[in-house]
Design an enzyme around this catalytic site. Structure first.
Site, PDB file in Angstrom:
ATOM      1  N   HIS A  64       7.312   7.901 -17.986  1.00  0.00           N
ATOM      2  CA  HIS A  64       6.603   7.114 -16.985  1.00  0.00           C
ATOM      3  C   HIS A  64       5.760   6.038 -17.689  1.00  0.00           C
ATOM      4  O   HIS A  64       5.284   6.252 -18.812  1.00  0.00           O
ATOM      5  CB  HIS A  64       5.698   8.036 -16.165  1.00  0.00           C
ATOM      6  CG  HIS A  64       5.174   7.421 -14.922  1.00  0.00           C
ATOM      7  ND1 HIS A  64       4.030   6.660 -14.898  1.00  0.00           N
ATOM      8  CD2 HIS A  64       5.639   7.459 -13.646  1.00  0.00           C
ATOM      9  CE1 HIS A  64       3.811   6.253 -13.659  1.00  0.00           C
ATOM     10  NE2 HIS A  64       4.760   6.720 -12.872  1.00  0.00           N
TER      11      HIS A  64
ATOM     12  N   PHE B 293       4.563   0.830  -7.360  1.00  0.00           N
ATOM     13  CA  PHE B 293       3.879   0.196  -8.493  1.00  0.00           C
ATOM     14  C   PHE B 293       3.158  -1.098  -8.122  1.00  0.00           C
ATOM     15  O   PHE B 293       2.414  -1.640  -8.934  1.00  0.00           O
ATOM     16  CB  PHE B 293       4.849  -0.068  -9.656  1.00  0.00           C
ATOM     17  CG  PHE B 293       5.393   1.177 -10.283  1.00  0.00           C
ATOM     18  CD1 PHE B 293       4.613   1.950 -11.123  1.00  0.00           C
ATOM     19  CD2 PHE B 293       6.687   1.594 -10.013  1.00  0.00           C
ATOM     20  CE1 PHE B 293       5.109   3.119 -11.705  1.00  0.00           C
ATOM     21  CE2 PHE B 293       7.204   2.761 -10.579  1.00  0.00           C
ATOM     22  CZ  PHE B 293       6.415   3.523 -11.425  1.00  0.00           C
TER      23      PHE B 293
ATOM     24  N   ASP C  56       4.056   8.363  -5.558  1.00  0.00           N
ATOM     25  CA  ASP C  56       3.460   8.219  -4.240  1.00  0.00           C
ATOM     26  C   ASP C  56       2.577   6.986  -4.244  1.00  0.00           C
ATOM     27  O   ASP C  56       2.281   6.429  -5.299  1.00  0.00           O
ATOM     28  CB  ASP C  56       2.699   9.480  -3.815  1.00  0.00           C
ATOM     29  CG  ASP C  56       1.449   9.750  -4.634  1.00  0.00           C
ATOM     30  OD1 ASP C  56       1.423   9.358  -5.816  1.00  0.00           O
ATOM     31  OD2 ASP C  56       0.513  10.361  -4.101  1.00  0.00           O
TER      32      ASP C  56
ATOM     33  N   TYR D  99      -0.495   4.230  -4.125  1.00  0.00           N
ATOM     34  CA  TYR D  99      -1.866   4.199  -4.626  1.00  0.00           C
ATOM     35  C   TYR D  99      -2.799   4.686  -3.524  1.00  0.00           C
ATOM     36  O   TYR D  99      -2.583   4.421  -2.341  1.00  0.00           O
ATOM     37  CB  TYR D  99      -2.261   2.781  -5.028  1.00  0.00           C
ATOM     38  CG  TYR D  99      -1.466   2.229  -6.185  1.00  0.00           C
ATOM     39  CD1 TYR D  99      -1.549   2.802  -7.454  1.00  0.00           C
ATOM     40  CD2 TYR D  99      -0.653   1.106  -6.021  1.00  0.00           C
ATOM     41  CE1 TYR D  99      -0.839   2.278  -8.519  1.00  0.00           C
ATOM     42  CE2 TYR D  99       0.058   0.582  -7.091  1.00  0.00           C
ATOM     43  CZ  TYR D  99      -0.033   1.165  -8.334  1.00  0.00           C
ATOM     44  OH  TYR D  99       0.672   0.653  -9.389  1.00  0.00           O
TER      45      TYR D  99
END
Length: 251
Positions: free
Chosen positions: A213, A102, A89, A91
């Protein structure tokens, strides 16, 4: 033939950080090549519920990010998609999210997960990291940087998870996998890997890459550490075999 997917891109103005219009208006701005998917979702009961819920929160004074919810679809043409990188999701801090997984706006400190992405690119391909965290150039050149949830409340990570965004992003991922032409899908972490079946259901010679991740909590842990995964080199070599150049450098 040779096409530089990451050569000089169009100078696109970055959007404002905070959602300042009704979410329904954001759907109106989706480019036509993606709109069959977003409109089908918008007309659904889940879509209508999501739009109403986000708007109620916004009108109640909640700060919601990002300002341009569908930036990933605006910056990457559907027929141009070569690589898909899935985030979770947006930031949830001021001036960070701008609609690309990202990525952060220019001038914002590079977040830890993105630092690890840069670290892996440097380890894998000897490409020095840039001084910023804006991945817009990748998006403009064929990398779909898609979060599975597209909005978030300020200071509340994953606050809009379970609101219905997964239904839309499932549609998008399945459609990209079904569209003509091979792609590279990078699924980092358990959340992204839940989408694996959508891709495998439309096998067309895609390259499916799985790892942990890139967050500091998991980047160096098993079963498949992100640091050392070699995904960026694999993607470059995959496209070289298909006659295209892929360069992960950022201006």
């Amino acid at each position: 033939m040779s096409v530089d997917l990451f050569g000089a891109g169009a100078a696109t103005v970055l959007p404002a950080n905070r959602l300042s219009v009704p979410l329904a208006d954001c759907f109106d701005s989706v480019p036509t090549d993606w709109r069959d998917l977003t409109e089908a979702f918008r007309r659904s009961a889940v879509g209508q519920s999501l739009i109403q819920r986000v708007e109620q929160s916004r009108l109640a004074g909640e700060t919601i990010y990002p300002g341009d919810v569908f930036a990933a679809l605006k910056l990457t043409r559907r027929a141009q998609v070569r690589v898909v990188i899935l985030g979770q999701d947006p930031y949830h801090g001021p001036n960070q999210a701008h609609g690309l997984a990202f990525s952060v706006l220019p001038g914002v400190k590079v977040p830890p997960s993105l630092r690890n992405i840069y670290k892996e690119i440097q380890r894998d391909l000897a490409i020095a990291p840039p001084t910023h965290g804006c991945l817009q150039h990748w998006a403009e050149q064929g990398v779909l940087l898609l979060n599975t949830t597209l909005t978030v409340a300020e200071a509340q990570a994953a606050s809009h998870a379970g609101w219905g965004w997964d239904v839309l992003t499932d549609l998008i991922i399945a459609a990209v996998a079904e569209d003509l032409g091979p792609k590279v899908f990078m699924l980092w972490g358990a959340h992204a890997q839940r989408k694996r079946a959508l891709i495998e259901a439309h096998a067309q010679g895609h390259e499916l890459l799985l790892s942990n991740h890139p967050s500091p909590l998991s980047a160096t842990r098993g079963p498949v550490p992100f640091i050392g995964c070699g995904h960026f080199g694999v993607a470059r070599d995959f496209w070289a075999r298909h006659g295209l150049d892929l360069d992960w450098r950022l201006p």
